[in-house]
Design a protein around this motif. Structure first.
Motif, mmCIF file in Angstrom:
data_model
loop_
_atom_site.group_PDB
_atom_site.id
_atom_site.type_symbol
_atom_site.label_atom_id
_atom_site.label_comp_id
_atom_site.label_asym_id
_atom_site.label_seq_id
_atom_site.Cartn_x
_atom_site.Cartn_y
_atom_site.Cartn_z
ATOM 1 N N UNK A 131 0.777 -1.006 0.017
ATOM 2 C CA UNK A 131 0.197 0.025 0.005
ATOM 3 C C UNK A 131 0.720 1.283 -0.110
ATOM 4 N N UNK A 132 2.109 1.195 0.935
ATOM 5 C CA UNK A 132 2.918 2.515 1.107
ATOM 6 C C UNK A 132 3.552 2.608 -0.384
ATOM 7 N N UNK A 133 4.020 1.703 -0.965
ATOM 8 C CA UNK A 133 4.532 1.893 -2.268
ATOM 9 C C UNK A 133 3.470 2.432 -3.393
ATOM 10 N N UNK A 134 2.300 1.748 -3.278
ATOM 11 C CA UNK A 134 1.304 2.318 -4.274
ATOM 12 C C UNK A 134 1.148 3.927 -4.120
ATOM 13 N N UNK A 135 1.067 4.275 -2.777
ATOM 14 C CA UNK A 135 0.806 5.735 -2.443
ATOM 15 C C UNK A 135 1.977 6.569 -2.811
ATOM 16 N N UNK A 136 3.093 6.187 -2.714
ATOM 17 C CA UNK A 136 4.342 6.926 -3.075
ATOM 18 C C UNK A 136 4.257 7.385 -4.573
ATOM 19 N N UNK A 152 3.649 8.070 -10.753
ATOM 20 C CA UNK A 152 3.581 7.072 -11.861
ATOM 21 C C UNK A 152 2.137 6.331 -11.457
ATOM 22 N N UNK A 153 1.267 6.732 -12.005
ATOM 23 C CA UNK A 153 -0.305 6.238 -11.380
ATOM 24 C C UNK A 153 -0.201 4.623 -12.198
ATOM 25 N N UNK A 154 0.470 4.219 -13.181
ATOM 26 C CA UNK A 154 0.678 2.905 -13.450
ATOM 27 C C UNK A 154 1.092 1.885 -12.634
ATOM 28 N N UNK A 155 2.279 2.433 -11.950
ATOM 29 C CA UNK A 155 2.899 1.605 -11.080
ATOM 30 C C UNK A 155 2.071 1.637 -9.610
ATOM 31 N N UNK A 156 1.456 2.731 -9.246
ATOM 32 C CA UNK A 156 0.668 2.829 -8.102
ATOM 33 C C UNK A 156 -0.538 1.985 -8.357
ATOM 34 N N UNK A 157 -1.116 1.890 -9.527
ATOM 35 C CA UNK A 157 -2.242 1.040 -9.552
ATOM 36 C C UNK A 157 -1.800 -0.664 -9.379
ATOM 37 N N UNK A 158 -0.759 -0.785 -9.786
ATOM 38 C CA UNK A 158 -0.253 -2.134 -9.742
ATOM 39 C C UNK A 158 -0.159 -2.695 -8.348
ATOM 40 N N UNK A 159 0.867 -1.871 -7.431
ATOM 41 C CA UNK A 159 1.014 -2.269 -6.016
ATOM 42 C C UNK A 159 -0.366 -2.183 -5.490
ATOM 43 N N UNK A 160 -1.219 -1.190 -5.736
ATOM 44 C CA UNK A 160 -2.561 -1.156 -4.888
ATOM 45 C C UNK A 160 -3.346 -2.170 -4.937
ATOM 46 N N UNK A 161 -3.353 -2.788 -6.078
ATOM 47 C CA UNK A 161 -4.200 -3.723 -6.549
ATOM 48 C C UNK A 161 -3.541 -5.316 -6.101
ATOM 49 N N UNK A 162 -2.365 -5.324 -5.837
ATOM 50 C CA UNK A 162 -1.657 -6.481 -5.054
ATOM 51 C C UNK A 162 -2.030 -6.682 -3.694
ATOM 52 N N UNK A 164 -9.239 6.953 -7.233
ATOM 53 C CA UNK A 164 -8.574 8.030 -7.640
ATOM 54 C C UNK A 164 -7.581 7.766 -8.737
ATOM 55 N N UNK A 165 -6.595 6.705 -8.622
ATOM 56 C CA UNK A 165 -5.461 6.402 -9.354
ATOM 57 C C UNK A 165 -6.013 6.149 -10.611
ATOM 58 N N UNK A 166 -7.225 5.214 -10.999
ATOM 59 C CA UNK A 166 -7.645 4.898 -12.229
ATOM 60 C C UNK A 166 -8.122 6.083 -12.945
ATOM 61 N N UNK A 167 -8.900 7.207 -12.275
ATOM 62 C CA UNK A 167 -9.437 8.173 -12.696
ATOM 63 C C UNK A 167 -8.216 9.101 -13.348
ATOM 64 N N UNK A 168 -7.164 9.217 -12.775
ATOM 65 C CA UNK A 168 -5.768 9.795 -13.139
ATOM 66 C C UNK A 168 -5.311 9.221 -14.412
ATOM 67 N N UNK A 169 -5.309 7.790 -14.311
ATOM 68 C CA UNK A 169 -4.978 7.113 -15.630
ATOM 69 C C UNK A 169 -5.924 7.019 -16.837
ATOM 70 N N UNK A 170 -7.057 7.969 -16.646
ATOM 71 C CA UNK A 170 -8.182 8.188 -17.806
ATOM 72 C C UNK A 170 -8.690 7.024 -17.946
ATOM 73 N N UNK A 171 -9.091 5.981 -16.961
ATOM 74 C CA UNK A 171 -9.813 4.934 -17.058
ATOM 75 C C UNK A 171 -11.113 5.134 -16.490
ATOM 76 N N UNK A 172 -11.934 5.980 -16.919
ATOM 77 C CA UNK A 172 -13.110 6.290 -16.159
ATOM 78 C C UNK A 172 -13.947 5.168 -15.762
ATOM 79 N N UNK A 173 -14.069 4.179 -16.632
ATOM 80 C CA UNK A 173 -15.135 3.173 -16.235
ATOM 81 C C UNK A 173 -14.439 2.179 -15.090
#
Length: 672
Positions: A298-303, A311-321, A344-353
């Motif tokens: 979680x902390x890596x994802x938030x960083x 880096x919202x892509x990496x953030x999403x990866x760690x938060x999903x794990x 929030x992260x997926x919104x920033x990645x422009x994945x609204x759905x």
């Protein structure tokens, strides 16, 4: 500061679990051995009670239902033999089981019963056990948000233990750390620090348990880091690292690197923080410690979701794990928090759905948690009521000879039942109202999120449109510059050549020769002015050599042709920005200098351009007449163009000015 009671309760539990983690290893063998002993025939009741209590205590970490069964058997057997101390111990263990299941009302009920039985025994062991139960009651008070009451009970328990059981360093140290946790949650970190230190001092007295002291020091590190006493925190971390190296404890290594991650994050060394958290995950996997894995992921994802290393892509990866592990452990509260972060992260990645789905899952889970809390409270009240009814029935059977007292007691029971029933009804109505209100709030939040997404999409469309306009303007500038230079400039050069040839081949009077010479000089000036205009519209050096050299030439030309003294400073411009970015920054400088020349009546101008990573900062300061900062919005099209171009670069404009004190304009934006 608004304090969350559930967060405070969670932090206290985490602290206690960390400090006792080292003792969990080897528990499985002990449980198997005790279960085997329980099957022995002819065992004395006192020995059987002790085994049942020990099994109930140890099984709480592995099988709560089986633990409860063992403890109730122990209580029943102890009640048969009228051993008050053992009856109190069984009730205390049951209270702990319910407390760690977040069932505070049942926990309080069993804790109260345990104290009732401990009070019947005057031994020192009973007093110490009562104090331990009171410390858990303090935990319940803190969990309910009664922080002041909880701290008072903790301090009273510490005094009791120091008087009757001074060698119990582990329990006393944990209580000091629990007080520290409460103050930290209240935002009073300066008050928390002395209790953290007292806890570490007490734990360090037990030389047989160096790991417990090490975990306590990590708790202190967290406190020191929050207070920004980084050097002290670093010294203790290195000390704990030496202990971990000596003990070869994977659990301690996992906690240590987790704390290193938090320390590096606080001092701004994000790469080291991520590396430390990854080490914490590696050791947590070895020990099957899902709690530390979830925390570090979680902390890596938030960083990665935070600036400046976004880096919202990496953030999403760690938060999903982390979410995947939480779904295995069943911790719904942490799952709720992660779902909100992922939305929030997926919104920033422009994945609204995807973002909307995560937010819907978050709302559904938050709603179910709210309903579950209400149901637990109602069930606890009903349980108390039923228990009271059973107790009353037993009392009636024992006093059936006393008719008048029986009738009175029935009336009292009826009245109590009526009052409790009304209370239950009111609670159900209140719970229903709160649930409806909660759903309304959640729907409102969902609407706000949707509106925010629409605003972001509109903003993106505006930026795209603005980019198209700016790119079109630059294309048109380039075309016009080329047409002026190659077309009109060529024609003027041809006219000059013709006049020069005519002057040499035709016999002119002196007066006519001077007139032709004047015309040729004017043509030279026109050609030079045309070249200057063409160069300003699209300087060739900007395309070939880059922004730094182009700005240097531009400022030098202004210095030569005007009384204005411009000083240019560039830092970090060894590598070029994207071409569109360089053009936009150049236009901003042009616009600002044009405003200064027209309006500021300045003598000196300082331009500073700084690039760091994928961000840049541009500052233009003059010593001119300035203006009222409040009137920025009323200024002409010049500053409006600057703000529009800065917005195109995902940047901001900060303007400081005052009459007679000059003007400073700072633009920060993205280089890409």
């Amino acid at each position: 500061m608004k304090v969350s009671a559930s967060n405070c309760k969670w932090l206290i539990k985490v602290g206690i679990l960390l400090l006792t983690a080292i003792q969990v290893s080897g528990q499985t063998k002990a449980i198997d051995s005790l279960q085997q002993m329980l099957t022995s025939a002819g065992m004395a009741d006192t020995a059987r009670i002790n085994i049942l209590l020990s099994l109930g205590d140890k099984m709480a970490y592995y099988n709560s239902s089986l633990s409860t069964l063992y403890l109730k058997k122990a209580f029943k057997l102890a009640a048969k033999r009228q051993i008050s101390y053992k009856m109190g111990t069984a009730m205390a263990y049951l209270g702990s089981n319910y407390y760690y299941k977040d069932n505070n009302d049942s926990a309080q009920y069993y804790f109260d019963r345990s104290i009732f039985y401990f009070d019947k025994d005057t031994s020192i062991a009973s007093r110490v056990s009562k104090a331990t139960v009171q410390s858990e009651i303090a935990d319940v008070e803190v969990g309910r948000g009664n922080f002041e009451a909880g701290i008072k009970v903790y301090l009273r328990v510490i005094d009791t233990l120091i008087h009757y059981d001074p060698g119990n360093h582990n329990t006393i140290g944990n209580l000091y750390l629990a007080i520290s946790s409460v103050y930290r949650q209240l935002g009073q970190n300066d008050k928390a620090l002395p209790y953290s230190k007292a806890g570490v001092t007490e734990l360090s007295k037990d030389v047989q348990k160096p790991a417990a002291a090490a975990f306590g020091k990590l708790f202190l590190v967290s406190n020191l880091t929050t207070l920004k006493r980084f050097q002290e925190a670093e010294d203790i971390l290195k000390e704990v690292q030496r202990t971990a190296d000596r003990l070869k404890s994977d659990k301690l290594f996992s906690a240590l690197y987790g704390n290193f991650g938090g320390y590096y994050d606080k001092i701004g060394e994000r790469d080291k923080a991520i590396s430390a958290y990854k080490e914490a995950i590696r050791y947590a996997i070895v020990t099957s410690d899902k709690f530390n894995q979830i925390s570090a992921l979680t902390q890596i994802g938030l960083i990665y979701a935070d600036t400046p290393k976004t880096d919202y892509s990496k953030s999403a990866l760690y938060l999903k794990k982390a979410l995947g592990l939480i779904q295995v452990t069943g911790d719904k509260h942490k799952a709720s928090s992660l779902l909100r972060h992922l939305a929030f992260v997926e919104t920033k990645l422009r994945h609204p759905n995807i973002a909307v789905q995560y937010y819907r899952d978050y709302l559904a889970l938050a709603d179910s948690l709210n309903e579950a809390d209400v149901k637990i409270k109602i069930n606890e009240i009903e349980s108390r009521y039923q228990s009271r009814q059973k107790s009353d029935s037993l009392l009636v059977l024992r006093k059936d000879a006393q008719f008048n007292q029986l009738e009175l007691h029935k009336k009292e029971s009826f009245n109590i039942g009526l009052i409790i029933g009304c209370g239950l009804l009111l609670l159900l109505v209140a719970a229903t109202y709160m649930n409806i209100k909660r759903k309304s709030q959640l729907l409102k939040q969902a609407g706000q999120l949707h509106a925010q997404q629409i605003l972001e999409l509109e903003k993106q469309q505006q930026l795209v449109a603005m980019g198209s306009i700016i790119q079109g303007q630059e294309t048109e500038r380039s075309r016009l510059a080329k047409d002026l230079h190659d077309g009109v400039g060529g024609l003027l050069s041809g006219v000059k050549l013709s006049l020069s040839t005519m002057k040499g081949n035709v016999v002119l009077t002196a007066e006519n020769a001077r007139a032709v010479g004047n015309v040729i000089d004017q043509l030279d000036q026109s050609i030079a002015e045309l070249r200057r205009v063409s160069h300003n519209m699209m300087p060739e050096a900007l395309i070939k050599f880059g922004l730094k050299e182009t700005l240097e030439n531009y400022c030098e030309n202004i210095n030569i042709s005007s009384p204005l003294n411009i000083r240019l400073q560039c830092f970090g411009m060894e590598n070029r920005m994207e071409q569109n970015t360089e053009i936009v920054v150049y236009r901003i400088v042009q616009e600002l200098l044009s405003n200064i020349i027209k309006h500021a009546h300045a003598l000196h101008v300082l331009i500073q351009l700084l690039r760091k990573g994928d961000r840049f900062s541009l500052t233009v300061e003059d010593d001119g007449q300035g203006f009222e900062s409040a009137a920025v919005d009323k200024k002409g099209a010049g500053l409006s163009n600057v703000q529009a171009r800065a917005q195109y670069l995902n940047g901001t404009v900060d303007i400081h000015s005052a009459p007679g004190q000059g003007t400073s304009v700072t633009i920060e934006g993205s280089c890409t």
